[in-house]
Write a protein that holds these residues in place. Structure first.
Motif, mmCIF file in Angstrom:
data_model
loop_
_atom_site.group_PDB
_atom_site.id
_atom_site.type_symbol
_atom_site.label_atom_id
_atom_site.label_comp_id
_atom_site.label_asym_id
_atom_site.label_seq_id
_atom_site.Cartn_x
_atom_site.Cartn_y
_atom_site.Cartn_z
ATOM 1 N N PHE A 77 -89.926 -72.399 0.051
ATOM 2 C CA PHE A 77 -89.475 -73.072 1.261
ATOM 3 C C PHE A 77 -88.442 -74.156 0.949
ATOM 4 O O PHE A 77 -87.576 -74.446 1.796
ATOM 5 C CB PHE A 77 -90.659 -73.666 2.016
ATOM 6 N N GLY A 78 -88.519 -74.754 -0.232
ATOM 7 C CA GLY A 78 -87.490 -75.701 -0.621
ATOM 8 C C GLY A 78 -86.133 -75.034 -0.713
ATOM 9 O O GLY A 78 -85.115 -75.573 -0.255
ATOM 10 N N ALA A 79 -86.099 -73.834 -1.303
ATOM 11 C CA ALA A 79 -84.850 -73.075 -1.399
ATOM 12 C C ALA A 79 -84.341 -72.678 -0.020
ATOM 13 O O ALA A 79 -83.137 -72.738 0.263
ATOM 14 C CB ALA A 79 -85.064 -71.836 -2.263
ATOM 15 N N ILE A 80 -85.255 -72.263 0.849
ATOM 16 C CA ILE A 80 -84.867 -71.875 2.211
ATOM 17 C C ILE A 80 -84.282 -73.070 2.971
ATOM 18 O O ILE A 80 -83.266 -72.959 3.669
ATOM 19 C CB ILE A 80 -86.077 -71.289 2.960
ATOM 20 N N ALA A 81 -84.922 -74.244 2.825
ATOM 21 C CA ALA A 81 -84.451 -75.433 3.535
ATOM 22 C C ALA A 81 -83.061 -75.844 3.082
ATOM 23 O O ALA A 81 -82.234 -76.289 3.896
ATOM 24 C CB ALA A 81 -85.436 -76.585 3.326
ATOM 25 N N ASP A 82 -82.778 -75.713 1.791
ATOM 26 C CA ASP A 82 -81.454 -76.065 1.285
ATOM 27 C C ASP A 82 -80.379 -75.105 1.771
ATOM 28 O O ASP A 82 -79.190 -75.415 1.689
ATOM 29 C CB ASP A 82 -81.466 -76.091 -0.245
ATOM 30 N N ARG A 83 -80.775 -73.947 2.264
ATOM 31 C CA ARG A 83 -79.821 -72.976 2.788
ATOM 32 C C ARG A 83 -79.665 -73.066 4.305
ATOM 33 O O ARG A 83 -78.553 -72.990 4.834
ATOM 34 C CB ARG A 83 -80.247 -71.551 2.410
ATOM 35 N N PHE A 84 -80.775 -73.228 5.008
ATOM 36 C CA PHE A 84 -80.757 -73.128 6.466
ATOM 37 C C PHE A 84 -80.979 -74.459 7.188
ATOM 38 O O PHE A 84 -80.948 -74.491 8.417
ATOM 39 C CB PHE A 84 -81.819 -72.115 6.923
ATOM 40 N N GLY A 85 -81.213 -75.524 6.448
ATOM 41 C CA GLY A 85 -81.340 -76.833 7.079
ATOM 42 C C GLY A 85 -82.692 -77.473 6.842
ATOM 43 O O GLY A 85 -83.714 -76.905 7.215
ATOM 44 N N PRO A 398 -77.447 -81.820 -7.130
ATOM 45 C CA PRO A 398 -76.410 -81.800 -6.085
ATOM 46 C C PRO A 398 -77.020 -81.972 -4.703
ATOM 47 O O PRO A 398 -78.217 -81.731 -4.497
ATOM 48 C CB PRO A 398 -75.779 -80.400 -6.235
ATOM 49 N N LYS A 399 -76.198 -82.358 -3.744
ATOM 50 C CA LYS A 399 -76.681 -82.563 -2.382
ATOM 51 C C LYS A 399 -77.300 -81.303 -1.798
ATOM 52 O O LYS A 399 -78.227 -81.382 -0.998
ATOM 53 C CB LYS A 399 -75.526 -83.025 -1.487
ATOM 54 N N ASN A 400 -76.783 -80.134 -2.174
ATOM 55 C CA ASN A 400 -77.274 -78.893 -1.565
ATOM 56 C C ASN A 400 -78.485 -78.315 -2.281
ATOM 57 O O ASN A 400 -78.868 -77.172 -2.045
ATOM 58 C CB ASN A 400 -76.162 -77.848 -1.485
ATOM 59 N N ARG A 401 -79.089 -79.080 -3.180
ATOM 60 C CA ARG A 401 -80.316 -78.638 -3.852
ATOM 61 C C ARG A 401 -81.423 -79.686 -3.729
ATOM 62 O O ARG A 401 -82.372 -79.703 -4.495
ATOM 63 C CB ARG A 401 -80.050 -78.366 -5.344
ATOM 64 N N THR A 402 -81.314 -80.561 -2.743
ATOM 65 C CA THR A 402 -82.235 -81.696 -2.631
ATOM 66 C C THR A 402 -83.669 -81.260 -2.353
ATOM 67 O O THR A 402 -84.613 -81.747 -2.980
ATOM 68 C CB THR A 402 -81.770 -82.646 -1.510
ATOM 69 N N THR A 403 -83.846 -80.337 -1.404
ATOM 70 C CA THR A 403 -85.215 -80.006 -0.994
ATOM 71 C C THR A 403 -85.959 -79.235 -2.068
ATOM 72 O O THR A 403 -87.148 -79.460 -2.287
ATOM 73 C CB THR A 403 -85.201 -79.194 0.320
#
Length: 507
Positions: A77-85, A398-403
């Motif tokens: 879900f962390g990976a999903i959140a970094d992709r979809f919000g 990076p910002k796009n890997r925060t979650t």
């Protein structure tokens, strides 16, 4: 991200905690749920067992199913959140939490309750990492990030401290279902705070890489097996094949997951990011704290009630030094970090946890004073490391890997907590003869227990110390602050001592 985009985002970032109070209230409610849930549920397990005619194994799965699903799905879900919000996934998870908690009112057997707990575990996996990720991205300066994380964790720890006592009072006047229904207003509060206080994700801070489905399945399977194995060791014993087979499967899964992530074009969790000094050291410190804290809590509980014969109420009073430090220690985090810097604060707090465990292993048998000192050292270290190590991990990504970074932090804690209990339980099973819950131990059994406490405590101390040493070594390879430190907020950085060469350079 372009410099113009960064300037716009910084201009809209809150300049104080007061400006972000709506968002922080929502995120604090998320963390309150995580801390409050299992602690308050444990109080009700005997009542649940009687009313639902549940077996001991079924009761274990009431709490175990939640933990396994929660820990197993966080990375995915962390990976999903970094992709979809992150905000979007958080809100969906909070709705699921509210609905699942409300379903408790209609439970009529233990199987239905376990199903509800599974759904709540899914909701927790969707929301808990997001509370750290969103609070981190809410502010541009590390000073406010540390203060926000401290505030959120303090709210959760207050819930953890008062949960069992409040749960006991509720059970005296109301059905046990009320204890889980309390999550409904918590979820509503969190939804309002996140919906109104946090803006939608900036597209530039997300990424659109394809989801690594094979990596997600391998990662989830590995974590689930790693969380189930400790329970099997404690329940089945070392003589059984099941815990060993599960542990072997977890190791094989971990190897396959690593190989997959190294070779995948779009990995779920890039090994190069995990190897960043801030990330790897922060995870090592969190893992050390989880290992030591779990082992100490397990051993002290057994010692106070079974070895010394204290009543459960007196044993709860005996744990008060830890509770007081956990709740009140938040006020000391800022001054401490301001004095030594984020890097030093991380390894010093992790070392305090290990030192507390060592004190207990060597001196705990001689009286309560040593036990209290150990509890204070561990609680003080855990209070600080829970904030600063997490912030450092996210600073290194990076910002796009925060979650997924936040999910990795929580996963490390979950897995090492299970490992700490497994190691302790296994050593006790080997060295202690007869059922450990038997009242009126013989002198020989008491001696065996003391030996087991020393061996288990020193074993966990050695493992945790090795993790701290590794983390310190990794921090010394970090010579420059990462690009995403929120340097635009110089005053905020100065407040926590990370705005000068002394503190940053040492990370």
């Amino acid at each position: 991200m372009s410099s113009d985009q960064t300037t716009v985002i910084a201009a809209h970032s809150p300049r104080s905690l007061r400006e972000a109070w709506v968002a922080l209230a929502g995120l604090s409610a998320v963390f309150l749920f995580e801390m409050l849930d299992n602690s308050i549920l444990n109080v009700a397990l005997p009542t649940i067992g009687r009313e639902l005619h549940a077996s001991t194994t079924a009761l274990q799965w009431v709490t175990g199913a939640y933990a396994v699903v929660f820990g197993g799905l966080m990375l995915a879900f962390g990976a999903i959140a970094d992709r979809f919000g992150r905000r979007r996934i958080m809100l969906i998870g909070l709705v699921l939490l509210g609905v699942a908690s409300l379903a408790t009112a209609f439970v009529s057997n233990v199987e239905q309750l376990i199903a509800v707990r599974v759904a709540m575990g899914v909701a927790a996996a969707m929301t808990t990492p997001g509370s750290l990720a969103l609070s981190f991205r809410l502010f541009e300066g590390d000073g406010l990030r540390v203060r926000a994380t401290t505030l959120i964790s303090t709210v959760g720890l207050v819930g953890l401290a008062v949960g069992p006592t409040a749960g006991g009072f509720v059970l005296a006047i109301a059905p046990w279902q009320v204890l889980l229904l309390v999550n409904v207003p918590v979820a509503v509060l969190a939804i309002i705070g996140v919906r109104l206080g946090i803006a939608s994700d900036v597209p530039a801070e997300l990424h659109r890489d394809p989801i690594d489905i094979a990596g997600a399945l391998l990662g989830t399977a590995t974590i689930v097996l790693a969380l189930v194995a400790p329970t099997l060791f404690v329940n089945e014993g070392m003589e059984s094949w099941a815990p060993w087979a599960t542990t072997a499967a977890a190791l094989v899964g971990a190897i396959l997951f690593f190989l997959r992530e190294r070779s995948a074009r779009y990995p779920l969790l890039d090994p190069k990011l995990v190897a960043h000094p801030l990330v790897s050291s922060g995870l090592a410190f969190k893992a050390a704290a989880g290992l030591a804290t779990a082992g100490l809590g397990y051993l002290v509980t057994l010692q106070l009630q079974l070895d010394w014969g204290w009543t459960p109420a007196l044993a709860a009073i005996g744990m008060l030094p830890q509770v007081v430090v956990l709740v009140a220690g938040g006020a000391l985090i800022g001054p401490f970090v301001r004095r030594v810097g984020l890097g030093r604060a991380a390894w010093m707090s992790a070392a305090s946890v290990v030192a507390g465990l060592a004190v207990y292993a060597v001196l705990g048998r001689f009286g309560y004073v040593a036990v209290a000192v150990a509890l204070v050292l561990v609680a003080a270290g855990m209070r600080v490391v829970g904030v600063v190590a997490g912030v450092n991990v996210l600073r290194g990504l990076p910002k796009n890997r925060t979650t997924i970074g936040a999910a990795l932090i929580d996963t490390a804690s979950e897995v090492t907590t299970g490992a700490g209990i497994a190691v302790t339980g296994t050593i006790l099973a080997v060295l202690f003869t007869g059922p450990i819950a038997t009242p009126n131990w013989s002198g020989h059994q008491t001696a065996e227990f003391h030996q087991a406490v020393t061996v288990a405590g020193l074993t966990l101390t050695a493992f945790a110390a090795a993790l701290v040493a590794y983390g310190i070594i990794r921090t010394r390879t970090q010579t420059d602050p990462p690009a995403d430190t929120g340097g635009s907020d110089e005053a905020s950085l100065a407040r926590v001592g990370v705005g000068d060469d002394r503190s940053v350079g040492e990370q």
